[in-house]
Design an enzyme around this catalytic site. Structure first.
Site, mmCIF file in Angstrom:
data_model
loop_
_atom_site.group_PDB
_atom_site.id
_atom_site.type_symbol
_atom_site.label_atom_id
_atom_site.label_comp_id
_atom_site.label_asym_id
_atom_site.label_seq_id
_atom_site.Cartn_x
_atom_site.Cartn_y
_atom_site.Cartn_z
ATOM 1 N N ALA A 16 0.817 -1.193 -0.087
ATOM 2 C CA ALA A 16 0.004 -0.258 0.128
ATOM 3 C C ALA A 16 0.684 1.317 0.008
ATOM 4 O O ALA A 16 0.384 2.371 -0.308
ATOM 5 C CB ALA A 16 -0.895 0.092 1.307
ATOM 6 N N ALA A 17 2.256 1.158 0.113
ATOM 7 C CA ALA A 17 3.032 2.410 0.409
ATOM 8 C C ALA A 17 3.654 2.641 -0.745
ATOM 9 O O ALA A 17 4.561 3.578 -1.034
ATOM 10 C CB ALA A 17 3.875 2.395 1.711
ATOM 11 N N ILE A 30 2.294 2.382 -6.790
ATOM 12 C CA ILE A 30 0.701 2.279 -7.070
ATOM 13 C C ILE A 30 -0.184 2.150 -5.751
ATOM 14 O O ILE A 30 -1.136 2.682 -5.658
ATOM 15 C CB ILE A 30 0.518 0.678 -7.833
ATOM 16 C CG1 ILE A 30 1.220 0.617 -9.143
ATOM 17 C CG2 ILE A 30 -0.917 0.318 -7.892
ATOM 18 C CD1 ILE A 30 1.575 -0.572 -9.608
ATOM 19 N N GLY A 31 0.443 1.538 -4.949
ATOM 20 C CA GLY A 31 -0.042 1.503 -3.578
ATOM 21 C C GLY A 31 -0.873 2.858 -2.948
ATOM 22 O O GLY A 31 -2.237 2.556 -2.411
ATOM 23 N N ASP A 85 -4.722 -2.472 -19.521
ATOM 24 C CA ASP A 85 -4.630 -2.744 -20.837
ATOM 25 C C ASP A 85 -5.843 -2.167 -21.538
ATOM 26 O O ASP A 85 -5.798 -1.497 -22.608
ATOM 27 C CB ASP A 85 -4.206 -4.152 -21.260
ATOM 28 C CG ASP A 85 -3.150 -4.730 -20.563
ATOM 29 O OD1 ASP A 85 -2.088 -4.043 -20.484
ATOM 30 O OD2 ASP A 85 -3.236 -5.824 -20.068
ATOM 31 N N HIS A 140 -0.992 -10.287 -19.923
ATOM 32 C CA HIS A 140 -0.422 -8.990 -19.412
ATOM 33 C C HIS A 140 1.022 -8.865 -19.881
ATOM 34 O O HIS A 140 2.036 -8.693 -18.714
ATOM 35 C CB HIS A 140 -0.905 -8.589 -18.106
ATOM 36 C CG HIS A 140 -0.435 -7.101 -17.758
ATOM 37 N ND1 HIS A 140 -0.794 -6.084 -18.352
ATOM 38 C CD2 HIS A 140 0.422 -6.684 -16.889
ATOM 39 C CE1 HIS A 140 -0.233 -4.939 -17.955
ATOM 40 N NE2 HIS A 140 0.661 -5.616 -16.931
HETATM 41 N N1 LIG Z 1 -0.855 -5.410 -13.726
HETATM 42 C C1 LIG Z 1 -0.564 -4.360 -14.296
HETATM 43 O O1 LIG Z 1 -1.268 -3.892 -15.092
HETATM 44 C C2 LIG Z 1 0.561 -3.483 -13.470
HETATM 45 C C3 LIG Z 1 1.422 -4.031 -12.726
HETATM 46 N N2 LIG Z 1 2.438 -3.260 -12.186
HETATM 47 C C4 LIG Z 1 3.502 -4.082 -11.308
HETATM 48 O O2 LIG Z 1 2.862 -3.693 -9.976
HETATM 49 C C5 LIG Z 1 4.160 -3.902 -8.930
HETATM 50 C C6 LIG Z 1 4.382 -2.779 -8.236
HETATM 51 O O3 LIG Z 1 4.756 -1.359 -8.832
HETATM 52 P P1 LIG Z 1 4.815 -0.054 -7.875
HETATM 53 O O4 LIG Z 1 3.970 0.119 -6.782
HETATM 54 O O5 LIG Z 1 5.011 0.706 -9.040
HETATM 55 O O6 LIG Z 1 6.212 -0.241 -7.240
HETATM 56 P P2 LIG Z 1 7.020 0.242 -5.912
HETATM 57 O O7 LIG Z 1 8.124 -0.417 -5.661
HETATM 58 O O8 LIG Z 1 6.827 1.472 -5.980
HETATM 59 O O9 LIG Z 1 5.964 -0.350 -4.707
HETATM 60 C C7 LIG Z 1 6.006 -1.722 -4.352
HETATM 61 C C8 LIG Z 1 5.365 -1.856 -2.873
HETATM 62 O O10 LIG Z 1 5.738 -3.117 -2.455
HETATM 63 C C9 LIG Z 1 6.207 -3.014 -1.064
HETATM 64 N N3 LIG Z 1 6.511 -4.444 -0.951
HETATM 65 C C10 LIG Z 1 7.795 -5.229 -1.242
HETATM 66 N N4 LIG Z 1 7.634 -6.505 -0.905
HETATM 67 C C11 LIG Z 1 6.585 -6.701 0.020
HETATM 68 C C12 LIG Z 1 6.079 -7.552 0.844
HETATM 69 N N5 LIG Z 1 6.568 -8.723 0.978
HETATM 70 N N6 LIG Z 1 4.810 -7.404 1.293
HETATM 71 C C13 LIG Z 1 4.229 -6.264 1.105
HETATM 72 N N7 LIG Z 1 4.522 -5.075 0.500
HETATM 73 C C14 LIG Z 1 5.725 -5.215 -0.243
HETATM 74 C C15 LIG Z 1 7.313 -2.161 -1.025
HETATM 75 O O11 LIG Z 1 7.844 -1.757 0.057
HETATM 76 C C16 LIG Z 1 6.794 -1.137 -1.946
HETATM 77 O O12 LIG Z 1 5.991 -0.060 -1.090
HETATM 78 C C17 LIG Z 1 5.489 -4.133 -9.888
HETATM 79 O O13 LIG Z 1 5.551 -5.516 -9.883
HETATM 80 C C18 LIG Z 1 4.577 -3.776 -10.977
HETATM 81 O O14 LIG Z 1 5.423 -4.337 -12.255
HETATM 82 C C19 LIG Z 1 2.652 -2.160 -12.342
HETATM 83 C C20 LIG Z 1 1.861 -1.553 -13.388
HETATM 84 C C21 LIG Z 1 0.743 -1.915 -13.935
HETATM 85 O O1 LIG Z 2 4.977 -2.115 -18.007
HETATM 86 C C1 LIG Z 2 5.092 -2.578 -16.605
HETATM 87 O O2 LIG Z 2 6.168 -3.032 -16.188
HETATM 88 C C2 LIG Z 2 4.189 -2.104 -15.586
HETATM 89 C C3 LIG Z 2 2.774 -2.670 -16.219
HETATM 90 O O3 LIG Z 2 2.490 -3.888 -16.240
HETATM 91 C C4 LIG Z 2 2.134 -1.989 -17.079
HETATM 92 O O4 LIG Z 2 2.371 -0.670 -17.101
HETATM 93 O O5 LIG Z 2 1.167 -2.251 -17.905
#
Ligand SMILES: NC(=O)C1=CN([C@@H]2O[C@H](COP(=O)(O)OP(=O)(O)OC[C@H]3O[C@@H](n4cnc5c(N)ncnc54)[C@H](O)[C@@H]3O)[C@@H](O)[C@H]2O)C=CC1
Ligand SMILES: O=C([O-])CC(=O)C(=O)O
Length: 351
Positions: A45-46, A49-50, A186, A213
Site C-alpha cells: 500500500a505504500a 501504485i499502492g 490494458d 499482460h
Molecule cells: N498489472 C498491471 O497492469 C501493472 C502491474 N504493475 C506491477 O505492480 C508492482 C508494483 O509496482 P509499484 O507500485 O510501481 O512498485 P513500488 O516499488 O513503488 O511499490 C511496491 C511496494 O511493495 C512493497 N513490498 C515489497 N515487498 C513486499 C511484501 N513482501 N509485502 C508487502 N509489501 C511489499 C514495497 O515496500 C513497496 O512499497 C510491480 O511488480 C509492477 O510491475 C505495475 C503497473 C501495471
Molecule cells: O510495464 C510495466 O512494467 C508495468 C505494467 O505492467 C504496465 O504498465 O502495464
C-alpha cells in the site's frame, strides 16, 4: 465501467452545485445504509501504485474498512489517507507479524507489492524477486482470509496468477472464481488510444483486451470496439495494437528509471476492485476483462471478458468473432503465455 467515485464527481459537476467532497460524503452515507460492510486490504500500500490506489479505495463508497499493509512506510500513508472524510475506516499494518490482522475478514485483497521495471527490462525479469513476494503473501491470504477475492497486480501477472493458484491449491483453499489477474490497465489504454485515433468520445468507448499482460500476449480486440468506426484502416489498427501492447514500456521509458505506471494503474486497479465490490453486492451485469482460470482457449489461464457476481467469477465469456489480424495475434501469443504460466506453476510447486 467507471467507478462510483467518478460517477459521483460527474453528477456533482453536472448539477453545478455543492463541494465534491461534501456531495461524495452525503452519497456515501446513503450507500452505507443500504450496502454491506466490505473490507478491502491492499498489500504493498505504500508503493507507487499502492498510495494512489489507497486514496481511490478510501473514496469508494462501497468500502467500509480499508486495510493498508506494506513492509515499509505504511504508518505515514495510513495516517494520511485516514484523514479523508469518507466513511471507510483505515488501518495501517507495517510488519509481517501484523499481516494476519491486515487480512482477517477481507472481502477483497489487492496486491501491488513487488518491484517495478526499469528501462530495458521485461516484466519477466521481475519474476525472481516478485514470485517469492507473491508466494508469501498468498500463503498468508490462504491462512487468514481464504475466501477473499484476490486482485493480482504484481508482475509478471502471466506468472504471478498461476503462482497464487498453486499456493492456494497446496493450502486447500483454491477457488478459481476468486483469483483475478488485473489487466484493466490494458483496457484503459486501448480505450484511450482508440478514442483519440477514431475521434470518438472516450467515455463512450469500450474495447475488450484478451490474452495476458505482457507484450504480444496483450491482445486488444479493436474489431469489437464500440462505438464502431470505419475511419480506421488496417495500418491504424496495427499501430493501435502495438501501442497498447507497448503501453507499459512507453511509461517505463518516460519515467527513465523511476519505475513503471503507477497513477494510471491505480486508476485501473480502483476500477477493477470497484467492479468486484459491485459483483459481491449483487449488482447485475458487471463485466470486466481479467486474467483468470479459463477454458476459452487450451491455456489454463487467459484474460477475457468476465461477468462478476456474488462469488467472484460468475461467467468467463468467450472471445466473440475475431478479425484475421486478431486470429493471427491469438495464435502467436499462445507459446509465450503458456511458458509464463508454466514457469509460475513450476516455481510454486518447487518452492
Ligand atoms: N498489472 C498491471 O497492469 C501493472 C502491474 N504493475 C506491477 O505492480 C508492482 C508494483 O509496482 P509499484 O507500485 O510501481 O512498485 P513500488 O516499488 O513503488 O511499490 C511496491 C511496494 O511493495 C512493497 N513490498 C515489497 N515487498 C513486499 C511484501 N513482501 N509485502 C508487502 N509489501 C511489499 C514495497 O515496500 C513497496 O512499497 C510491480 O511488480 C509492477 O510491475 C505495475 C503497473 C501495471
Ligand atoms: O510495464 C510495466 O512494467 C508495468 C505494467 O505492467 C504496465 O504498465 O502495464
Amino acid at each position: 465501467m467507471r467507478t462510483s467515485l467518478l460517477r459521483s464527481m460527474e453528477s456533482v459537476r453536472r448539477s453545478g452545485s455543492g463541494s465534491v467532497p461534501g456531495q461524495l460524503l452525503r452519497r456515501s452515507f446513503v450507500f452505507s445504509a443500504s450496502t454491506p460492510q466490505r473490507k478491502v486490504a491492499i498489500l504493498g500500500a505504500a508503493g507507487g501504485i499502492g498510495q494512489p490506489l489507497s486514496l481511490l479505495m478510501k473514496l469508494n463508497p462501497l468500502v467500509t474498512h480499508l486495510s493498508l499493509y506494506d513492509i515499509a512506510g505504511t504508518p505515514g500513508v495510513a495516517a494520511d489517507v485516514s484523514h479523508i472524510n469518507t466513511p471507510a475506516e483505515v488501518k495501517g499494518f507495517a510488519t509481517e507479524e501484523q499481516l494476519g490482522q491486515a487480512l482477517e475478514g477481507a472481502d477483497i485483497v489487492i496486491i501491488p507489492a513487488g518491484v517495478p521495471r526499469k528501462p530495458g527490462m521485461t516484466r519477466d525479469d521481475l519474476f525472481n524477486i516478485n514470485a517469492g513476494i507473491v508466494k508469501s503473501l498468498c500463503t498468508a491470504i490462504a491462512k487468514y482470509c481464504p475466501h477473499a477475492i484476490v486482485n493480482m497486480i504484481s508482475n509478471p501477472v502471466n506468472s504471478t496468477v498461476p503462482i497464487a493458484s498453486e499456493v492456494f491449491k497446496k493450502a486447500g483453499t483454491y477457488d478459481e472464481k476468486k483469483l483475478f489477474g488485473v489487466t484493466t490497465l490494458d483496457v484503459v489504454r486501448a480505450k484511450t488510444f482508440y478514442a483519440a485515433k477514431a475521434k470518438v468520445p472516450v467515455a463512450e468507448v469500450n474495447v475488450p483486451v484478451v490474452g495476458g499482460h505482457a507484450g504480444i500476449t496483450i491482445l486488444p480486440l479493436f474489431s469489437q470496439a464500440t462505438p464502431a468506426t470505419n475511419a480506421l484502416g488496417d495500418e491504424d489498427i496495427k499501430a493501435l495494437t502495438k501501442r497498447t501492447q507497448d503501453g507499459g514500456t512507453e511509461v517505463v521509458e518516460a519515467k527513465a528509471g523511476k519505475g513503471s505506471a503507477t497513477l494510471s494503474m491505480a486508476y485501473a486497479g480502483a476500477v477493477f476492485a470497484d467492479a468486484c465490490l459491485k459483483g459481491l453486492n449483487g449488482v447485475p451485469d458487471i463485466v470486466e476483462c481479467s486474467f483468470v482460470q479459463s477454458t476459452v482457449t487450451e491455456l489454463p489461464f487467459f484474460a477475457s471478458k468476465v461477468r462478476l457476481g456474488k462469488n467472484g467469477v460468475e461467467e468467463v465469456l468467450g472471445l466473440g468473432s475475431l478479425s484475421e489480424f486478431e486470429k493471427a495475434g491469438l495464435e502467436s501469443l499462445k507459446p509465450e503465455l503458456k511458458s509464463s504460466i508454466e514457469k509460475g506453476i513450476k516455481f510454486a510447486q518447487e518452492n
